[in-house]
Enzyme design. Structure first.
Site, PDB file in Angstrom:
ATOM      1  N   ALA A   1       2.778   8.053  10.639  1.00  0.00           N
ATOM      2  CA  ALA A   1       1.035   8.058  10.678  1.00  0.00           C
ATOM      3  C   ALA A   1       0.517   9.035  11.554  1.00  0.00           C
ATOM      4  O   ALA A   1      -0.418   9.270  11.870  1.00  0.00           O
ATOM      5  CB  ALA A   1       0.760   6.687  11.212  1.00  0.00           C
TER       6      ALA A   1
ATOM      7  N   ARG B   1       0.652  -1.137  -0.051  1.00  0.00           N
ATOM      8  CA  ARG B   1      -0.081  -0.161   0.007  1.00  0.00           C
ATOM      9  C   ARG B   1       0.898   1.305   0.097  1.00  0.00           C
ATOM     10  O   ARG B   1       0.519   2.214  -0.715  1.00  0.00           O
ATOM     11  CB  ARG B   1      -0.973  -0.089   1.211  1.00  0.00           C
ATOM     12  CG  ARG B   1      -2.140  -0.966   1.043  1.00  0.00           C
ATOM     13  CD  ARG B   1      -2.851  -0.960   2.358  1.00  0.00           C
ATOM     14  NE  ARG B   1      -2.247  -1.511   3.405  1.00  0.00           N
ATOM     15  CZ  ARG B   1      -2.452  -2.942   3.872  1.00  0.00           C
ATOM     16  NH1 ARG B   1      -3.079  -3.606   3.354  1.00  0.00           N
ATOM     17  NH2 ARG B   1      -1.607  -3.484   4.784  1.00  0.00           N
TER      18      ARG B   1
ATOM     19  N   GLU C   1      12.413   1.461  20.283  1.00  0.00           N
ATOM     20  CA  GLU C   1      12.060   2.735  20.367  1.00  0.00           C
ATOM     21  C   GLU C   1      11.262   2.997  21.976  1.00  0.00           C
ATOM     22  O   GLU C   1      10.873   1.873  22.307  1.00  0.00           O
ATOM     23  CB  GLU C   1      10.688   3.234  19.531  1.00  0.00           C
ATOM     24  CG  GLU C   1      11.472   2.997  18.376  1.00  0.00           C
ATOM     25  CD  GLU C   1      10.164   3.158  16.807  1.00  0.00           C
ATOM     26  OE1 GLU C   1       9.130   3.533  17.279  1.00  0.00           O
ATOM     27  OE2 GLU C   1      10.266   2.869  15.770  1.00  0.00           O
TER      28      GLU C   1
ATOM     29  N   ASP D   1       9.579  -6.534  -4.839  1.00  0.00           N
ATOM     30  CA  ASP D   1       8.602  -7.230  -4.155  1.00  0.00           C
ATOM     31  C   ASP D   1       8.213  -8.475  -4.493  1.00  0.00           C
ATOM     32  O   ASP D   1       8.089  -8.554  -5.872  1.00  0.00           O
ATOM     33  CB  ASP D   1       7.563  -6.313  -3.910  1.00  0.00           C
ATOM     34  CG  ASP D   1       6.287  -6.822  -2.711  1.00  0.00           C
ATOM     35  OD1 ASP D   1       5.799  -5.644  -2.093  1.00  0.00           O
ATOM     36  OD2 ASP D   1       5.633  -7.799  -2.854  1.00  0.00           O
TER      37      ASP D   1
ATOM     38  N   ARG E   1       9.688  -0.144   9.360  1.00  0.00           N
ATOM     39  CA  ARG E   1       9.846  -0.507  10.608  1.00  0.00           C
ATOM     40  C   ARG E   1      11.546  -0.746  11.072  1.00  0.00           C
ATOM     41  O   ARG E   1      12.248  -0.931  10.121  1.00  0.00           O
ATOM     42  CB  ARG E   1       9.510  -1.931  10.784  1.00  0.00           C
ATOM     43  CG  ARG E   1       8.019  -2.091  11.078  1.00  0.00           C
ATOM     44  CD  ARG E   1       7.745  -1.632  12.500  1.00  0.00           C
ATOM     45  NE  ARG E   1       6.349  -1.505  12.619  1.00  0.00           N
ATOM     46  CZ  ARG E   1       5.557  -0.640  12.817  1.00  0.00           C
ATOM     47  NH1 ARG E   1       5.980   0.464  12.293  1.00  0.00           N
ATOM     48  NH2 ARG E   1       4.230  -0.487  13.119  1.00  0.00           N
TER      49      ARG E   1
ATOM     50  N   ASP F   1      12.567   7.291  10.448  1.00  0.00           N
ATOM     51  CA  ASP F   1      11.430   7.540  11.318  1.00  0.00           C
ATOM     52  C   ASP F   1      11.090   6.454  12.252  1.00  0.00           C
ATOM     53  O   ASP F   1      10.489   6.549  13.220  1.00  0.00           O
ATOM     54  CB  ASP F   1      10.199   7.469  10.616  1.00  0.00           C
ATOM     55  CG  ASP F   1       8.860   7.981  11.174  1.00  0.00           C
ATOM     56  OD1 ASP F   1       9.246   8.872  12.030  1.00  0.00           O
ATOM     57  OD2 ASP F   1       7.879   7.532  11.040  1.00  0.00           O
TER      58      ASP F   1
ATOM     59  N   HIS G   1       9.112   8.338  14.864  1.00  0.00           N
ATOM     60  CA  HIS G   1       7.992   7.294  14.434  1.00  0.00           C
ATOM     61  C   HIS G   1       6.749   8.349  14.284  1.00  0.00           C
ATOM     62  O   HIS G   1       5.862   8.109  14.771  1.00  0.00           O
ATOM     63  CB  HIS G   1       7.791   6.476  15.495  1.00  0.00           C
ATOM     64  CG  HIS G   1       6.867   5.171  14.939  1.00  0.00           C
ATOM     65  ND1 HIS G   1       7.130   3.867  15.335  1.00  0.00           N
ATOM     66  CD2 HIS G   1       6.106   4.997  14.081  1.00  0.00           C
ATOM     67  CE1 HIS G   1       6.615   3.061  14.716  1.00  0.00           C
ATOM     68  NE2 HIS G   1       5.831   3.774  13.775  1.00  0.00           N
ATOM     69  N   LEU G   2       6.783   9.204  13.153  1.00  0.00           N
ATOM     70  CA  LEU G   2       5.757   9.917  12.865  1.00  0.00           C
ATOM     71  C   LEU G   2       5.213   9.946  11.831  1.00  0.00           C
ATOM     72  O   LEU G   2       4.134  10.578  11.451  1.00  0.00           O
ATOM     73  CB  LEU G   2       6.316  11.445  12.923  1.00  0.00           C
ATOM     74  CG  LEU G   2       6.991  12.316  13.996  1.00  0.00           C
ATOM     75  CD1 LEU G   2       7.318  13.646  13.777  1.00  0.00           C
ATOM     76  CD2 LEU G   2       5.919  12.366  15.256  1.00  0.00           C
TER      77      LEU G   2
END
Ligand code: NAD
Ligand code: MLT
Length: 312
Positions: free
Chosen positions: A283, A152, A262, A172, A233, A257, A280-281
């Site tokens: 989303a 996605r 974390e 992929d 990730r 990110d 980790h921004l």
């Protein structure tokens, strides 16, 4: 029948409206519980809603004697022990679509910040340094972006990068020639993609197969001066290998990110001027947070009331 729901990570208030509307649920929102406190209280709850901070471990699940469903307001379920949940008959639902756009936009922001040294130049200017020579960047136009993981978010990044007139190639295992053609991008094996790319962005889940897939061996195949982005990730990139590759000059810059551990604050990578980082921004937008919380709230309510869920 009434149900007790614990929300242990910050979720959008607008997003949990479906839960607040239900007349048979009692919601406890407590985002300050330590792992020990969570283990002490978890037996009280029928449902647990989390983002990525709460670690839903085997030990926690073993104490969750009334828990029926865990809702993950986001995509990655790597903070949840899925095997333990299955063994205890607890269903896990996530919200795979609600933050796709935000994560893709964040990736593009990181790509541009990296290519034009924006965070470094901003930091220097804030410290009274007007340095135009040091922060000369590179254009994205006609550069090759290698995308590892064309799901996605990978697809949304590909579309946006083409808008920047980049050449896009992807790897992929499920990418077909038809899909690549439709998107107007190239494709190849992992090695082919990382060898050709000027910028590489990873968008896979963290799995056994993807852990440290960007490692010392992978760096050795890349172009000198390659730049790397990880908004997927922590753990997909081997952080020690990245550190060495930056020091050796192989990697000219990295935008991160997400991290292996974390919160990530006291790490040698953050000392390198070539590293651009956000906590980790990916989303963290009003829209994405509302959307994922709505999706997961609907699924949790449906399930507790004996109806079907959309994203098991
Ligand atoms: P997705 O499931 O739609 O796409 C993942 C893709 O990775 C799939 O197409 C899959 O075939 C591919 N893949 C799996 N194994 C692979 C391998 N070994 N090599 C190459 N490709 C492989 O997921 P998505 O919604 O696009 O999310 C991608 C990642 O972004 C996930 O790790 C997710 O947790 C993360 N994410 C991060 C943020 C953030 O805040 N930074 C926000 C949203 C999602
Ligand atoms: C996700 O997997 O959806 C992201 O990590 C976003 C998040 O929950 O912060």
């Amino acid at each position: 029948m009434s149900f007790k729901i614990l929300i242990s990570d910050p979720l959008s208030e607008e997003g949990i409206y479906p839960l607040r509307q239900a007349n048979n649920v009692n919601i406890v929102m407590d985002t300050s519980l330590s792992a020990e406190q969570l283990e002490e209280r978890i037996h009280e709850f029928d449902a647990l809603l989390v983002r990525s901070q709460t670690q839903v471990t085997r030990s926690l699940i073993s104490k969750a004697t009334n828990l029926k469903i865990i809702g993950r307001a986001g995509v990655g379920v790597d903070n949840i022990d899925l095997d333990a949940a299955t063994e205890h008959g607890i269903i896990v639902v996530n919200a795979p679509n609600g933050n796709t756009n935000s994560a893709a936009e964040h990736t593009m922001a990181m790509l541009m910040a990296l290519s034009r040294n924006i965070p470094q130049a901003y930091h220097a200017l804030k410290n009274q340094k007007w340095d135009r020579k040091k922060y000369v960047g590179v254009e994205l136009k006609n550069k090759t972006l290698g995308i590892v993981g064309l799901g996605r978010i990978g697809v949304e990044v590909a579309t946006r990068a083409k808008g920047q007139r980049m050449n896009v190639i992807a790897f992929d295992p499920f990418l077909t020639e038809e899909k690549a053609e439709k998107l107007g991008i190239g494709y190849g094996t992992f090695e082919e993609v990382i060898k050709q790319a000027d910028f590489i962005t990873v968008h896979t889940p963290l799995l056994k197969e993807t852990r440290h897939m960007i490692n010392a061996q992978a760096f050795s195949l890349m172009k000198d001066g390659v730049q790397i982005i990880n908004c997927a990730r922590g753990g997909i990139i081997d952080e020690d290998a990245l550190y060495d590759a930056i020091l050796s000059g192989k990697v000219a810059g990295a935008a991160l990110d997400v991290f292996e551990q974390e919160p990530f604050m006291d790490h040698k990578l953050l000392e390198l001027p070539e590293v651009v980082a956000t906590p980790h921004l990916g989303a963290s937008t009003v829209e994405a947070q509302e959307s994922v919380a709505i999706d997961v709230s609907h699924d949790v309510i449906s399930f507790l009331n004996g109806d079907m869920v959309k994203n098991p």
